[in-house]
Each structure stands twice: as C-alpha cells, then as structure tokens.
Design a protein around this motif. Sequence first.
Motif, mmCIF file in Angstrom:
data_model
loop_
_atom_site.group_PDB
_atom_site.id
_atom_site.type_symbol
_atom_site.label_atom_id
_atom_site.label_comp_id
_atom_site.label_asym_id
_atom_site.label_seq_id
_atom_site.Cartn_x
_atom_site.Cartn_y
_atom_site.Cartn_z
ATOM 1 N N UNK A 64 0.855 -1.192 0.000
ATOM 2 C CA UNK A 64 0.000 0.000 0.000
ATOM 3 C C UNK A 64 0.888 1.237 0.000
ATOM 4 N N UNK A 65 0.280 2.358 -0.258
ATOM 5 C CA UNK A 65 1.036 3.607 -0.237
ATOM 6 C C UNK A 65 1.649 3.831 1.144
ATOM 7 N N UNK A 66 0.865 3.504 2.180
ATOM 8 C CA UNK A 66 1.339 3.696 3.551
ATOM 9 C C UNK A 66 2.566 2.828 3.816
ATOM 10 N N UNK A 67 2.515 1.602 3.316
ATOM 11 C CA UNK A 67 3.644 0.696 3.529
ATOM 12 C C UNK A 67 4.885 1.214 2.794
ATOM 13 N N UNK A 118 17.076 -4.161 6.517
ATOM 14 C CA UNK A 118 15.775 -4.623 6.056
ATOM 15 C C UNK A 118 14.971 -5.316 7.148
ATOM 16 N N UNK A 119 15.638 -6.033 7.989
ATOM 17 C CA UNK A 119 14.897 -6.724 9.049
ATOM 18 C C UNK A 119 14.298 -5.719 10.025
ATOM 19 N N UNK A 120 15.039 -4.632 10.273
ATOM 20 C CA UNK A 120 14.522 -3.598 11.178
ATOM 21 C C UNK A 120 13.324 -2.912 10.537
ATOM 22 N N UNK A 121 13.417 -2.667 9.252
ATOM 23 C CA UNK A 121 12.304 -2.042 8.545
ATOM 24 C C UNK A 121 11.106 -2.994 8.536
ATOM 25 N N UNK A 122 11.399 -4.259 8.303
ATOM 26 C CA UNK A 122 10.321 -5.259 8.250
ATOM 27 C C UNK A 122 9.592 -5.359 9.587
ATOM 28 N N UNK A 162 8.580 -3.101 11.315
ATOM 29 C CA UNK A 162 7.511 -2.103 11.376
ATOM 30 C C UNK A 162 6.395 -2.364 10.384
ATOM 31 N N UNK A 163 6.550 -3.400 9.602
ATOM 32 C CA UNK A 163 5.526 -3.727 8.601
ATOM 33 C C UNK A 163 5.055 -5.162 8.819
ATOM 34 N N UNK A 164 4.077 -5.337 9.671
ATOM 35 C CA UNK A 164 3.596 -6.686 9.982
ATOM 36 C C UNK A 164 3.175 -7.443 8.730
ATOM 37 N N UNK A 210 0.988 5.625 20.604
ATOM 38 C CA UNK A 210 1.231 4.300 21.155
ATOM 39 C C UNK A 210 0.318 3.233 20.569
ATOM 40 N N UNK A 211 -0.696 3.641 19.837
ATOM 41 C CA UNK A 211 -1.613 2.644 19.295
ATOM 42 C C UNK A 211 -0.928 1.714 18.325
ATOM 43 N N UNK A 212 0.082 2.229 17.653
ATOM 44 C CA UNK A 212 0.732 1.382 16.647
ATOM 45 C C UNK A 212 2.157 1.038 17.019
ATOM 46 N N UNK A 213 2.548 1.454 18.191
ATOM 47 C CA UNK A 213 3.946 1.263 18.559
ATOM 48 C C UNK A 213 4.081 0.391 19.786
#
Length: 249
Positions: free
Chosen positions: A87-90, A105-109, A111-113, A200-203
Amino acid sequence: MDASSWESEVQKQTGRMVRAPCCEKMGQNKGPWTPEEDKVLVDYIQRYGHGNWRALPKLAGLLRCGKSCRLRWVNYLKPDIKRGNFTKEEEDTIIRLHQQLGNRWSAIAASLPGRTDNEIKNVWNTHLKKLMDPETAQIEPTKKRRKKKGDSAMSVFADQSQISESSLDAREESSSSEIDERFWLDVLSISDGSESSMNSTTVELHPPTSNSTSSVAMALMNWNDNDDDMEFWQKLSKGIGDWMEFSHV
DNA sequence: AATATTAGCAACCGCACGCAG
DNA sequence: TCTGCGTGCGGTTGCTAATAT
C-alpha cells in the motif's frame, strides 16, 4: 549423509573442524521449491515446529539444507505473511525508515507486519530506490513498466510529489546505528511515563532481550509520527540528555 | 509471430552475531 | 576466554514473465 555426519567424517580424516557445505555439494536440491516440498515443510512445521533448522530437513524428509527451509518458511510459507501489493502507507514507511536506518531490512520489516525483509528489499531495489534517487533513474531509465498479474500499486509513487514531507525529511543526525537499545527504552520511559505524547496505538517497544533493531525501528517510527509535537520533542531532548548523563556517554 | 530486453522476485551465498559448552 | 554451532541478515544472482521492437 547429513551435514553433521559429513563434518565428523571430514574432521576424522583431516583433523580439522569444518562446516558442511550447503545444498548442492551435499547432494541436496537447489532452486525453486516445488508444491510438494512446500507441503512437506508446512506439514512438518505445523506439527512439530522448527526447533532446529539444520536438523529439520532430515527429520521432515526434505532434500534441502536447513537454511533453504528457513528462508522458504520465513519468506513465503509462514501463515501470517501478507501477500500482494504494497500500500502507499507501507511504501511510505519503507522510504522513511530507509532514510533513518539504511539497508537494515529486518529492522524495517519489523515495522511492517506481514512483510518480510526480503520482500521489502526487493521492493526497494526495484522501484522505491529509483524514486528516491533521480540520478540513478536517469542513468537507468525505465523504458518499460512491467505489469504484474493484478498489479495496481506500481504507480503509487509515479508522481514523486505524492511522497509525504515526513518521508523526505531526512534526519541525518538521527542515525541510530550506533545507538544502544537501552537508549530508546530509557529515553522513552523518561519522557514522562505516560503514553499521551506518543502514537502508542501502533507502537510497541520490545524488552531489551528482543531484537534490538526492531526496537530502534519502532522508536524511530514513533519519533517521526510526532513530527509536529513540540512537547514530545522537548521531552525527547530532555530524555536524551538525562540518559547521556545517567549513562556517562 | 518471433525475438530481444527488462522488471520482479524467489532463492542462494557468505558473513556476523549470540549462545552454550 | 575460547571455540564451534545455529541462526539471522544483507548482498547478489538467476529465472520467469511481461513488454517492446
């Protein structure tokens, strides 16, 4: 002969400790996985889990090396993997985190479930990089746009102006690669103890024993999500100072 | 329609790290 | 403290399919 036996045998003969070569040299399969192999791997892991990747192929009856099995599972077969277009957000998140973390990449990943590091790396290398580096794009002009089956996300960033300000707001000084995880945990707890100043909702910050890179990624994500929150910045700044003083940095 | 070119992506490879003995 | 093992990570390769010529 499995990898361990092979190693023992060579050690006996040469007197030296060696690592078994991967795949081909051990008479194992290489290349694309067949649906049958996938099924065997999935069935085995669902039934017994994957305690030891190296031993798994032998136990499951696969002619693959453990590494290959792990990769196939992690990048493709795991049930929670999200398939399909980003998605655009991703993509925005990838761009933002890449500016902060580089090729981690693993650190970035983290944050993207549902997205894997390999997938993110591929997306970056194939089209996001070009958007972020016009010079490269000029040297390697995209003459054609391959349309994937059902692909609709290719043009998400066709117009670079669509990339959010925060994505392009490189924070060179915030390079986190040298920062210990303790820093983030300490700073964020010092900030005021409440969650009011953070999204905090997404973190979720992980404890120190977990993957440190994911913690840093999430902390940074949090950081950018609060771009306009002066109170947050002041607290973060104070937190950094307190932490440095406390840690004698 | 045939061939050439290119993008996308799955998979491999080698290195590094953490842990256990 | 040292060494080996298992695992994870990032870079790279090579195959496949879409597109251009």
